[in-house]
Write an enzyme that holds these catalytic residues in place. Structure first.
Site, short mmCIF file in Angstrom:
data_model
loop_
_atom_site.label_atom_id
_atom_site.label_comp_id
_atom_site.label_asym_id
_atom_site.label_seq_id
_atom_site.Cartn_x
_atom_site.Cartn_y
_atom_site.Cartn_z
N ASP A 24 43.41 -8.98 90.14
CA ASP A 24 44.35 -9.20 91.18
C ASP A 24 45.58 -8.40 91.41
OD1 ASP A 24 42.54 -11.40 90.97
OD2 ASP A 24 43.82 -12.91 90.59
N LYS A 129 37.52 -14.42 94.39
CA LYS A 129 37.47 -15.59 93.39
C LYS A 129 38.42 -16.53 93.87
CE LYS A 129 40.80 -13.56 90.04
NZ LYS A 129 42.00 -14.43 89.81
N VAL A 157 47.30 -8.64 86.98
CA VAL A 157 48.52 -9.57 87.15
C VAL A 157 48.04 -11.00 87.64
CG1 VAL A 157 50.08 -7.73 87.70
CG2 VAL A 157 48.88 -8.85 89.34
N THR A 158 48.97 -12.21 87.06
CA THR A 158 50.10 -11.81 86.29
C THR A 158 49.40 -12.20 84.69
OG1 THR A 158 50.53 -14.11 86.49
CG2 THR A 158 51.71 -12.98 88.02
N CYS A 162 46.39 -15.50 85.87
CA CYS A 162 44.83 -14.98 86.06
C CYS A 162 44.47 -14.09 84.83
CB CYS A 162 44.70 -14.34 87.42
SG CYS A 162 45.20 -15.49 88.75
N GLN A 202 46.07 -15.51 64.86
CA GLN A 202 45.04 -16.22 64.21
C GLN A 202 43.84 -15.19 64.31
OE1 GLN A 202 44.79 -20.51 65.03
NE2 GLN A 202 45.82 -20.09 67.03
#
Ligand code: TIU
Length: 237
Positions: A24, A129, A157-158, A162, A202
């Site tokens: 994007d 999309k 971005v951002t 997204c 994690q």
């Protein structure tokens, strides 16, 4: 395999099985008068991502990698726009309204298209999309599987919208994702930092985080060692 320094531990990837995702990089998010600004954001900070992403794009093209450019937006008749997305918040202009760069987030309009610096070249995939997650309502997974892609280098971005939605969706589909921190940005610096921390936490629960410089250096070192190996093989034979 290329070994790229990353958080939380080095990311190993095979360029033949890797795609570069450019998410994007559209005028609507990065230039004044677009969707990002109508939501009340200062869009100028996002432009720092352009220069490092240009270098990564060049490297991906030199390696012959699959490059996918996504664009968030809707059909001109807005039949693919949920009321929940259209009516959310209190923007100055809604999706589909006329703005200074054409209708906001509508396919075919100037504002919907990719910034000129990062514009796709012949042979690269442009993926339109309707949502934030690049897999939602698209054939992205089919395209990646058809090329045997297992690794994704993610820019765009951002960060917390997204890019994060796409990284999480990709991770659940079994792709190993590396997000390049200087090639992604948010209108909110604290959201960018938290998102990147959450991705790598994690033991790389969603993926890895690195920089364009570390990626490019690791590509250059692997090319050097491949050359040395070829010279050694020639001597040995
Ligand atoms: N508003 C915002 O931060 N982002 C979006 O609406 N779309 C993307 O992130 N591409």
């Amino acid at each position: 395999m290329i070994n790229t320094p990353a958080k939380p531990f080095p990311y190993q990837w095979d360029p033949a099985k890797t795609a570069l995702l450019c998410i994007d990089f559209q005028r609507d998010f990065m230039e004044p008068g677009g969707f990002g600004e109508t939501l009340g954001n200062d869009v100028s900070t996002l432009r720092t991502t352009i220069e490092p992403t240009e270098k990564v794009l060049e490297a991906a093209r030199n390696l012959g990698m699959l490059v996918v450019h996504t664009r968030e937006g809707h059909r001109p008749d807005l039949t693919d726009l949920h009321p929940a997305k259209r009516d959310r918040g209190n923007p100055t202009l809604r999706i589909g309204d006329d703005g200074p760069r054409g209708r906001i987030l509508v396919r075919g309009e100037v504002g919907h298209d990719i910034v000129p610096e990062l514009y796709p070249v012949e042979g690269e995939v442009i993926l339109d999309k309707p949502g934030k997650d690049s897999f939602y309502g698209t054939d992205l997974d089919v395209i990646l599987k058809a090329r045997g892609i297992e690794y994704l280098l993610i820019t765009g971005v951002t960060t917390e919208v997204c890019v994060q939605s796409t990284a999480r969706a990709a991770n659940d589909r079994g792709y190993e994702c590396l997000i390049l921190e200087d090639c992604t940005d948010s209108y909110f610096p604290e959201f960018k930092a938290s998102t990147l921390d959450m991705i790598a936490a994690q033991g790389a629960i969603v993926g890895w985080v690195s920089t364009s410089a570390e990626l490019l250096d690791s590509i250059a070192s692997s090319a050097d060692s491949a050359e040395e190996g070829a010279v050694q093989n020639a001597k040995d034979s």
